[in-house]
Design a protein around this motif. Structure first.
Motif, PDB file in Angstrom:
ATOM      1  N   UNK A 239     -59.423  58.523  16.404  1.00  0.00           N
ATOM      2  CA  UNK A 239     -59.302  59.095  17.747  1.00  0.00           C
ATOM      3  C   UNK A 239     -59.944  58.159  18.778  1.00  0.00           C
ATOM      4  N   UNK A 240     -59.148  57.409  19.493  1.00  0.00           N
ATOM      5  CA  UNK A 240     -59.643  56.327  20.344  1.00  0.00           C
ATOM      6  C   UNK A 240     -59.586  56.717  21.822  1.00  0.00           C
ATOM      7  N   UNK A 241     -60.658  56.423  22.535  1.00  0.00           N
ATOM      8  CA  UNK A 241     -60.696  56.603  23.984  1.00  0.00           C
ATOM      9  C   UNK A 241     -60.795  55.249  24.681  1.00  0.00           C
ATOM     10  N   UNK A 242     -60.173  55.182  25.845  1.00  0.00           N
ATOM     11  CA  UNK A 242     -60.301  54.019  26.737  1.00  0.00           C
ATOM     12  C   UNK A 242     -60.986  54.507  28.000  1.00  0.00           C
ATOM     13  N   UNK A 243     -62.147  53.971  28.276  1.00  0.00           N
ATOM     14  CA  UNK A 243     -62.871  54.344  29.493  1.00  0.00           C
ATOM     15  C   UNK A 243     -62.966  53.120  30.391  1.00  0.00           C
TER      16      UNK A 243
ATOM     17  N   UNK B 133     -48.300  49.910  21.304  1.00  0.00           N
ATOM     18  CA  UNK B 133     -48.604  50.915  22.324  1.00  0.00           C
ATOM     19  C   UNK B 133     -50.081  50.902  22.697  1.00  0.00           C
ATOM     20  N   UNK B 134     -50.953  50.755  21.696  1.00  0.00           N
ATOM     21  CA  UNK B 134     -52.385  50.701  21.968  1.00  0.00           C
ATOM     22  C   UNK B 134     -52.733  49.481  22.818  1.00  0.00           C
ATOM     23  N   UNK B 135     -52.114  48.339  22.511  1.00  0.00           N
ATOM     24  CA  UNK B 135     -52.378  47.142  23.301  1.00  0.00           C
ATOM     25  C   UNK B 135     -51.873  47.305  24.732  1.00  0.00           C
ATOM     26  N   UNK B 136     -50.731  47.947  24.893  1.00  0.00           N
ATOM     27  CA  UNK B 136     -50.197  48.171  26.242  1.00  0.00           C
ATOM     28  C   UNK B 136     -51.164  49.012  27.067  1.00  0.00           C
ATOM     29  N   UNK B 137     -51.764  50.036  26.453  1.00  0.00           N
ATOM     30  CA  UNK B 137     -52.729  50.864  27.162  1.00  0.00           C
ATOM     31  C   UNK B 137     -53.994  50.086  27.502  1.00  0.00           C
ATOM     32  N   UNK B 138     -54.399  49.205  26.593  1.00  0.00           N
ATOM     33  CA  UNK B 138     -55.566  48.360  26.844  1.00  0.00           C
ATOM     34  C   UNK B 138     -55.323  47.436  28.030  1.00  0.00           C
ATOM     35  N   UNK B 139     -54.176  46.788  28.038  1.00  0.00           N
ATOM     36  CA  UNK B 139     -53.854  45.868  29.132  1.00  0.00           C
ATOM     37  C   UNK B 139     -53.716  46.606  30.450  1.00  0.00           C
TER      38      UNK B 139
ATOM     39  N   UNK C   3     -58.388  57.377  29.303  1.00  0.00           N
ATOM     40  CA  UNK C   3     -57.142  57.580  28.577  1.00  0.00           C
ATOM     41  C   UNK C   3     -57.463  57.433  27.093  1.00  0.00           C
ATOM     42  N   UNK C   4     -56.463  57.514  26.246  1.00  0.00           N
ATOM     43  CA  UNK C   4     -56.740  57.377  24.826  1.00  0.00           C
ATOM     44  C   UNK C   4     -55.494  57.414  23.984  1.00  0.00           C
ATOM     45  N   UNK C   5     -55.679  57.191  22.695  1.00  0.00           N
ATOM     46  CA  UNK C   5     -54.571  57.199  21.758  1.00  0.00           C
ATOM     47  C   UNK C   5     -55.097  57.479  20.360  1.00  0.00           C
ATOM     48  N   UNK C   6     -54.186  57.819  19.473  1.00  0.00           N
ATOM     49  CA  UNK C   6     -54.495  57.962  18.057  1.00  0.00           C
ATOM     50  C   UNK C   6     -53.940  56.746  17.327  1.00  0.00           C
ATOM     51  N   UNK C   7     -54.805  56.043  16.621  1.00  0.00           N
ATOM     52  CA  UNK C   7     -54.408  54.837  15.905  1.00  0.00           C
ATOM     53  C   UNK C   7     -54.223  55.180  14.432  1.00  0.00           C
TER      54      UNK C   7
END
Length: 253
Positions: free
Chosen positions: A245-249, A32-38, A194-198
């Motif tokens: 607690x990870x953010x994607x900017x 899921x984290x990789x999908x959000x990154x892509x 966006x972001x996710x919890x790893x």
């Protein structure tokens, strides 16, 4: 030797020891984290992509399955060796690998359509310099994507103390507001956050020599019931679990 050089050697030492275990940890390729990154990178098959501080090439290889050409650069030669091995195992031949510094990227201005870095800024004494370099090498219509742990302002100090025990190359994890401010300072336009919890198992993420001190920190946090570290630490049948607690900017140049 300057303070910067001392810290860079600390990074190389840490990630030379951890290159293979880091490459093999399942959480670094979590689906899921990789999908959000892509999704944030939104690459196409005619694009040139740069992965800054690429580590063992996990993100770079995922991007190479969609992009025209990917370049991965990292300060630690052992990480680049792991990245090359990963690309070869996946039969990816559209990736170039380089050893180099994020604050002095060896590329011409406006060389890439996408410039990304993941889990790297918290190792850098001067992440603003790295972000400025990422902007410099990104094309005007491109995207710059930074993915990293972003604790709250209230938990930042405790989070950093924990991370420094776990990883001596840690400097400070920026809050989301601090990360966004870096973008403003170098002239980027905020586009999306966006972001996710790893989720992670503590015993898989540190040297055995550091485990007693880390366990004590986490057990005190769990006993206190206040989540002062800000990672939702909890006991489980496997051991102590917590989340980053990870953010994607994603910015436009």
């Amino acid at each position: 030797m300057t303070d910067q050089m001392v810290h860079e050697q600390k990074i190389i030492d840490q990630f030379t020891r951890w290159a293979k275990p880091f490459a093999e940890l399942p959480i670094h390729a979590e689906e899921d984290a990789m999908a959000m990154t892509l999704s944030a990178c939104a690459v196409a098959d005619d694009m040139a992509v740069l992965d800054v501080a690429c580590g063992p090439g996990i993100v770079a290889c995922a991007l190479a399955e969609r992009a025209g050409r990917v370049t991965g650069i990292d300060l630690t030669p052992a990480m680049i060796e792991q990245a090359r091995a990963r690309a070869e195992a996946l039969a990816l031949d559209t990736i170039d690998w380089q050893v180099g510094n994020a604050t002095a990227l060896p590329f011409a201005d406006a060389s890439f359509d996408r410039v990304v870095t993941r889990y790297s800024f918290h190792h850098m004494p001067d992440p603003a310099a790295a972000l400025a370099e990422m902007k410099r090498v990104c094309r005007p219509d491109g995207r710059i994507v930074v993915i990293d742990a972003t604790p709250s302002a209230e938990t930042q100090a405790a989070y950093d103390r924990m991370e420094i025990v776990r990883d001596p190359s840690h400097t400070s994890a920026l809050t989301l507001d601090q990360l966004l401010a870096l973008g403003e300072d170098v002239g980027l336009t905020e586009a999306t956050v966006t972001g996710y919890r790893l989720d992670a198992l503590l015993q898989t993420l540190a040297d055995e020599a550091d485990m007693a001190a880390l366990t004590a920190l986490f057990e005190a946090d769990i006993a206190g019931g206040e989540d002062r570290i800000g990672v939702g630490a909890r006991q489980s049948p496997e051991g102590i679990r917590f989340h980053f607690p990870v953010s994607i900017v994603m910015w436009r140049p």
